[in-house]
Design a protein around this motif. Structure first.
Motif, PDB file in Angstrom:
ATOM      1  N   LEU A  65      27.281  30.838  50.468  1.00 33.50           N
ATOM      2  CA  LEU A  65      26.412  29.817  49.877  1.00 33.50           C
ATOM      3  C   LEU A  65      26.791  28.396  50.279  1.00 33.50           C
ATOM      4  CD1 LEU A  65      26.062  31.281  46.270  1.00 33.50           C
ATOM      5  CD2 LEU A  65      24.299  31.243  48.046  1.00 33.50           C
ATOM      6  N   SER A  66      27.888  28.247  51.022  1.00 33.85           N
ATOM      7  CA  SER A  66      28.357  26.906  51.351  1.00 33.85           C
ATOM      8  C   SER A  66      28.444  26.635  52.851  1.00 33.85           C
ATOM      9  CB  SER A  66      29.731  26.672  50.729  1.00 33.85           C
ATOM     10  OG  SER A  66      30.704  27.513  51.326  1.00 33.85           O
ATOM     11  N   GLY A  67      28.242  27.659  53.674  1.00 37.20           N
ATOM     12  CA  GLY A  67      28.370  27.463  55.109  1.00 37.20           C
ATOM     13  C   GLY A  67      29.809  27.456  55.584  1.00 37.20           C
ATOM     14  N   ALA A  68      30.720  27.905  54.729  1.00 33.94           N
ATOM     15  CA  ALA A  68      32.132  28.002  55.107  1.00 33.94           C
ATOM     16  C   ALA A  68      32.333  29.245  55.976  1.00 33.94           C
ATOM     17  CB  ALA A  68      33.003  28.069  53.858  1.00 33.94           C
ATOM     18  N   ARG A  69      33.565  29.495  56.366  1.00 30.17           N
ATOM     19  CA  ARG A  69      33.862  30.709  57.123  1.00 30.17           C
ATOM     20  C   ARG A  69      35.068  31.414  56.534  1.00 30.17           C
ATOM     21  NH1 ARG A  69      37.765  30.094  61.485  1.00 30.17           N
ATOM     22  NH2 ARG A  69      38.471  27.928  61.669  1.00 30.17           N
ATOM     23  N   MET A  70      35.236  32.663  56.927  1.00 28.95           N
ATOM     24  CA  MET A  70      36.321  33.483  56.416  1.00 28.95           C
ATOM     25  C   MET A  70      37.243  33.911  57.541  1.00 28.95           C
ATOM     26  SD  MET A  70      34.435  36.080  53.714  1.00 28.95           S
ATOM     27  CE  MET A  70      32.815  36.224  54.495  1.00 28.95           C
ATOM     28  N   LEU A  71      38.528  33.891  57.266  1.00 28.57           N
ATOM     29  CA  LEU A  71      39.509  34.551  58.107  1.00 28.57           C
ATOM     30  C   LEU A  71      39.773  35.890  57.436  1.00 28.57           C
ATOM     31  CD1 LEU A  71      41.173  34.247  60.664  1.00 28.57           C
ATOM     32  CD2 LEU A  71      42.977  33.187  59.302  1.00 28.57           C
ATOM     33  N   TRP A  72      39.371  36.959  58.095  1.00 28.97           N
ATOM     34  CA  TRP A  72      39.188  38.273  57.474  1.00 28.97           C
ATOM     35  C   TRP A  72      40.355  39.192  57.824  1.00 28.97           C
ATOM     36  CZ3 TRP A  72      34.848  39.840  54.658  1.00 28.97           C
ATOM     37  CH2 TRP A  72      34.585  41.200  54.555  1.00 28.97           C
ATOM     38  N   LEU A  73      41.119  39.580  56.818  1.00 24.52           N
ATOM     39  CA  LEU A  73      42.193  40.557  56.994  1.00 24.52           C
ATOM     40  C   LEU A  73      41.765  41.883  56.371  1.00 24.52           C
ATOM     41  CD1 LEU A  73      45.406  38.486  56.136  1.00 24.52           C
ATOM     42  CD2 LEU A  73      44.248  38.742  58.336  1.00 24.52           C
ATOM     43  N   ASP A  74      42.101  42.985  57.023  1.00 25.10           N
ATOM     44  CA  ASP A  74      41.707  44.294  56.510  1.00 25.10           C
ATOM     45  C   ASP A  74      42.295  44.551  55.133  1.00 25.10           C
ATOM     46  OD1 ASP A  74      40.343  44.714  58.848  1.00 25.10           O
ATOM     47  OD2 ASP A  74      41.934  45.886  59.795  1.00 25.10           O
ATOM     48  N   ARG A  75      43.478  44.016  54.887  1.00 26.76           N
ATOM     49  CA  ARG A  75      44.151  44.190  53.600  1.00 26.76           C
ATOM     50  C   ARG A  75      45.232  43.114  53.496  1.00 26.76           C
ATOM     51  NH1 ARG A  75      49.095  46.573  54.491  1.00 26.76           N
ATOM     52  NH2 ARG A  75      49.397  47.451  56.573  1.00 26.76           N
ATOM     53  N   PHE A  76      45.870  43.053  52.344  1.00 24.36           N
ATOM     54  CA  PHE A  76      46.973  42.109  52.201  1.00 24.36           C
ATOM     55  C   PHE A  76      48.189  42.646  52.941  1.00 24.36           C
ATOM     56  CE2 PHE A  76      50.824  40.454  50.366  1.00 24.36           C
ATOM     57  CZ  PHE A  76      50.559  39.106  50.245  1.00 24.36           C
ATOM     58  N   ASP A  77      48.625  41.892  53.931  1.00 22.44           N
ATOM     59  CA  ASP A  77      49.855  42.170  54.661  1.00 22.44           C
ATOM     60  C   ASP A  77      50.642  40.865  54.637  1.00 22.44           C
ATOM     61  OD1 ASP A  77      51.403  41.867  57.344  1.00 22.44           O
ATOM     62  OD2 ASP A  77      51.144  44.025  57.142  1.00 22.44           O
ATOM     63  N   ARG A  78      51.818  40.881  54.056  1.00 18.63           N
ATOM     64  CA  ARG A  78      52.546  39.640  53.814  1.00 18.63           C
ATOM     65  C   ARG A  78      52.732  38.813  55.086  1.00 18.63           C
ATOM     66  NH1 ARG A  78      57.728  37.562  53.726  1.00 18.63           N
ATOM     67  NH2 ARG A  78      58.094  36.042  52.038  1.00 18.63           N
ATOM     68  N   ALA A  79      53.176  39.452  56.160  1.00 22.80           N
ATOM     69  CA  ALA A  79      53.428  38.720  57.401  1.00 22.80           C
ATOM     70  C   ALA A  79      52.145  38.123  57.953  1.00 22.80           C
ATOM     71  CB  ALA A  79      54.077  39.647  58.425  1.00 22.80           C
ATOM     72  N   LYS A  80      51.046  38.882  57.892  1.00 22.38           N
ATOM     73  CA  LYS A  80      49.774  38.390  58.414  1.00 22.38           C
ATOM     74  C   LYS A  80      49.224  37.257  57.561  1.00 22.38           C
ATOM     75  CE  LYS A  80      48.419  42.703  60.705  1.00 22.38           C
ATOM     76  NZ  LYS A  80      47.465  43.837  60.701  1.00 22.38           N
ATOM     77  N   VAL A  81      49.409  37.356  56.241  1.00 24.57           N
ATOM     78  CA  VAL A  81      48.932  36.295  55.357  1.00 24.57           C
ATOM     79  C   VAL A  81      49.712  35.006  55.610  1.00 24.57           C
ATOM     80  CG1 VAL A  81      48.845  35.535  52.945  1.00 24.57           C
ATOM     81  CG2 VAL A  81      48.009  37.812  53.576  1.00 24.57           C
ATOM     82  N   ILE A  82      51.025  35.112  55.734  1.00 26.00           N
ATOM     83  CA  ILE A  82      51.838  33.927  56.008  1.00 26.00           C
ATOM     84  C   ILE A  82      51.412  33.279  57.323  1.00 26.00           C
ATOM     85  CG2 ILE A  82      54.169  33.153  56.621  1.00 26.00           C
ATOM     86  CD1 ILE A  82      55.252  35.084  54.528  1.00 26.00           C
ATOM     87  N   ASP A  83      51.155  34.104  58.316  1.00 19.58           N
ATOM     88  CA  ASP A  83      50.725  33.581  59.611  1.00 19.58           C
ATOM     89  C   ASP A  83      49.359  32.910  59.521  1.00 19.58           C
ATOM     90  OD1 ASP A  83      50.913  33.461  62.631  1.00 19.58           O
ATOM     91  OD2 ASP A  83      49.110  34.687  62.411  1.00 19.58           O
ATOM     92  N   ALA A  84      48.471  33.473  58.692  1.00 22.96           N
ATOM     93  CA  ALA A  84      47.094  32.965  58.602  1.00 22.96           C
ATOM     94  C   ALA A  84      46.966  31.724  57.738  1.00 22.96           C
ATOM     95  CB  ALA A  84      46.177  34.061  58.061  1.00 22.96           C
ATOM     96  N   LEU A  85      47.893  31.509  56.814  1.00 17.78           N
ATOM     97  CA  LEU A  85      47.753  30.421  55.855  1.00 17.78           C
ATOM     98  C   LEU A  85      47.610  29.050  56.517  1.00 17.78           C
ATOM     99  CD1 LEU A  85      50.152  31.427  52.951  1.00 17.78           C
ATOM    100  CD2 LEU A  85      47.719  30.882  52.757  1.00 17.78           C
TER     101      LEU A  85
END
Length: 513
Positions: free
Chosen positions: A223-243
């Motif tokens: 509804l805002s025209g934003a975008r998502m960085l899409w992870l298949d699931r919560f993975d700590r290392a991937k989340v830290i890298d993506a933040l």
């Protein structure tokens, strides 16, 4: 009829965003808003070509993928009712949902087809399609040949958009009827309150079968025209890298405790973050304090439920107080009532009731339960105990029912108790939630045997066969008797007190208490 389809609302707002990125996967694959338009058209065209008409249900037990999001939106576009099912659910759990919602089509992950197929056959479901996490399967094969445009089916605001099943006190999940108006009212209120805009990037590591990931997260973006960085699931290392590449993170408390579990997570990872939102379960004050000390960010807590979407939120600008969930969102009316139904004043604990366009229509095919859930003047009884201060800030103080929230997922004890109670050797049992540093609450079961042989490992293995993983108890503790009051009711508060630290102790095959 004026079209109030939630998909039409998205399409009207995103018409000028076709070349803007909507979603980027962890492998670097990107989808534009224009791809959403095309792919939902093909899917909607395929589903209607199968003979589905307005109001028909499409149940989906599928893994998280961009195509899963497009399927949900395609159902809304075609006037169909989307029914998400947790892919961790076992056969008996799936059978109940299929039997209850009577879908015209079931879409299953290929790995689940052997289980889902016979269930559908038993209940007369003619169309069983597959959709895998990589976007393959018979659903997308069938959609590929359909036209890239589709005339969105007009819907009234009160028409059903989704049936979302949540466990009930009877132990059997019940379908919450969520309408197009509900989705629109809540989505627009959250975009406004949380200040979402086209410059935002949301870290989406949540599951898609749940209101948090499917509605709250995705709708704020769409509804805002934003975008998502899409992870298949919560993975700590991937989340830290993506933040470092996102402006907003949404998660359950478990996500934040896991991030804080290692010294490698620092303020530098959150340098571009404007908002860290937590929900689906209470956030421990120590997690709130440690996250703020480590990163400089105060986690924003909010409060919602399957039946209502989001009801309250702490402010984006202003003080956020640990343990509170903020005031009511725009368009939401809240009150606290006493045992006699009287409205209580500030700072008094009672039943929290909510009213607004965000509140669901009722429970699918359960008019009696629906009538019990609403007051005569239209407020929904949440089942949560709360107090509201003079400034309107809400504090959730407990639950009027015995629901357990583990890792952000709701579990009603009776479903577990029914499964274990049916075992040979078990006389009676009671399931409760106890504190857990990672999941917030974890499930333990106190059981009384009938004198037969029955061990902890045996009970847990049976639960793994019959229940979704998140419903499986961490421990089964054998006791001589369950604590009861003078009326014979099991005192679960006493069990929670007695076993509050049991998960910090070494596991045993059988523990007496």
């Amino acid at each position: 009829m004026a079209d109030q389809s939630f998909f039409s609302l998205i399409a009207n707002r995103s018409g000028s965003w076709r070349q803007r990125c909507l979603l980027e996967t962890e492998t670097g694959q990107s989808y534009l808003y224009g791809d959403l338009e095309e792919r939902t058209a093909r899917l909607a065209g395929y589903l209607t070509a199968l003979g589905l008409k307005t109001g028909d249900r499409v149940a989906a037990q599928i893994d998280k993928s961009p195509e899963a999001l497009f399927l949900y939106l395609a159902c809304l576009r075609a006037g169909l009712v989307y029914v998400p099912i947790n892919p961790a659910c076992r056969e008996g759990e799936v059978e109940h949902v299929i039997a209850d919602c009577a879908p015209s089509v079931v879409v299953a992950a290929g790995r689940l087809q052997a289980m889902v197929g016979p269930v559908c056959q038993r209940h007369g479901v003619q169309q069983v399609l597959t959709l895998d996490a990589d976007g393959g399967g018979s659903l997308m094969d069938g959609a590929a040949s359909r036209a890239a445009d589709f005339a969105t089916i007009p819907c009234a605001g009160d028409d059903l958009a989704c049936l979302v099943y949540s466990s009930g006190t009877t132990g059997r999940p019940k379908g919450a009827m969520v309408t197009h108006r509900n989705l629109a009212a809540n989505g627009l209120a959250l975009v406004e309150h949380w200040g979402f805009g086209d410059g935002d990037v949301l870290l989406h590591a949540l599951p898609l079968f749940h209101v948090h990931g499917l509605f709250v997260a995705c709708h704020c973006v769409l509804l805002s025209g934003a975008r998502m960085l899409w992870l298949d699931r919560f993975d700590r290392a991937k989340v830290i890298d993506a933040l470092g590449r996102v402006t907003v993170m949404m998660g359950v408390p478990t996500y934040y405790t896991r991030l804080l579990a290692g010294d490698d997570f620092t303020a530098g990872h959150c340098s571009g973050l404007r908002l860290a939102i937590s929900g689906s379960a209470p956030l421990a004050p120590e997690t709130f304090d440690e996250f703020r000390a480590r990163t400089g960010h105060a986690i924003l807590e909010r409060y919602g439920m399957t039946e209502t979407g989001m009801n309250t939120s702490n402010p984006v600008v202003g003080v956020r107080i640990s343990g509170t969930v903020g005031p009511a969102l725009a368009g939401v009316s809240l009150r606290v009532t006493g045992e006699g139904g009287e409205v209580l004043g500030p700072n008094r604990v009672g039943m929290l009731e909510v009213k607004g366009d965000n509140v669901f229509k009722g429970y699918w095919r359960q008019p009696g339960l629906t009538a019990q859930a609403f007051t005569a003047d239209g407020y929904f009884r949440t089942g949560d105990l709360a107090e509201i201060d003079a400034a309107g800030v809400v504090t959730i103080t407990g639950r009027a029912v015995d629901m357990i929230i583990t890792g952000g997922l709701n579990v009603y004890p009776k479903e577990i108790e029914d499964a274990i109670g049916a075992m040979d050797g078990i006389k009676e049992c009671a399931a409760v939630g106890v504190p857990h540093t990672d999941f917030g609450e974890a499930i333990i079961v106190a059981a009384v045997t009938d004198g037969g042989e029955c061990g902890e490992d045996e009970v847990i293995e049976m639960c793994k066969d019959r229940l979704a993983n998140y419903k499986v108890p961490k421990r089964v503790l054998f006791v001589d008797e369950l604590p009861r009051n003078v009326m014979g009711k099991i005192q679960k508060a006493e069990l929670r007190r007695r076993f509050a630290t049991v998960l910090a102790q070494p596991s045993a095959k059988q523990t007496s208490a």
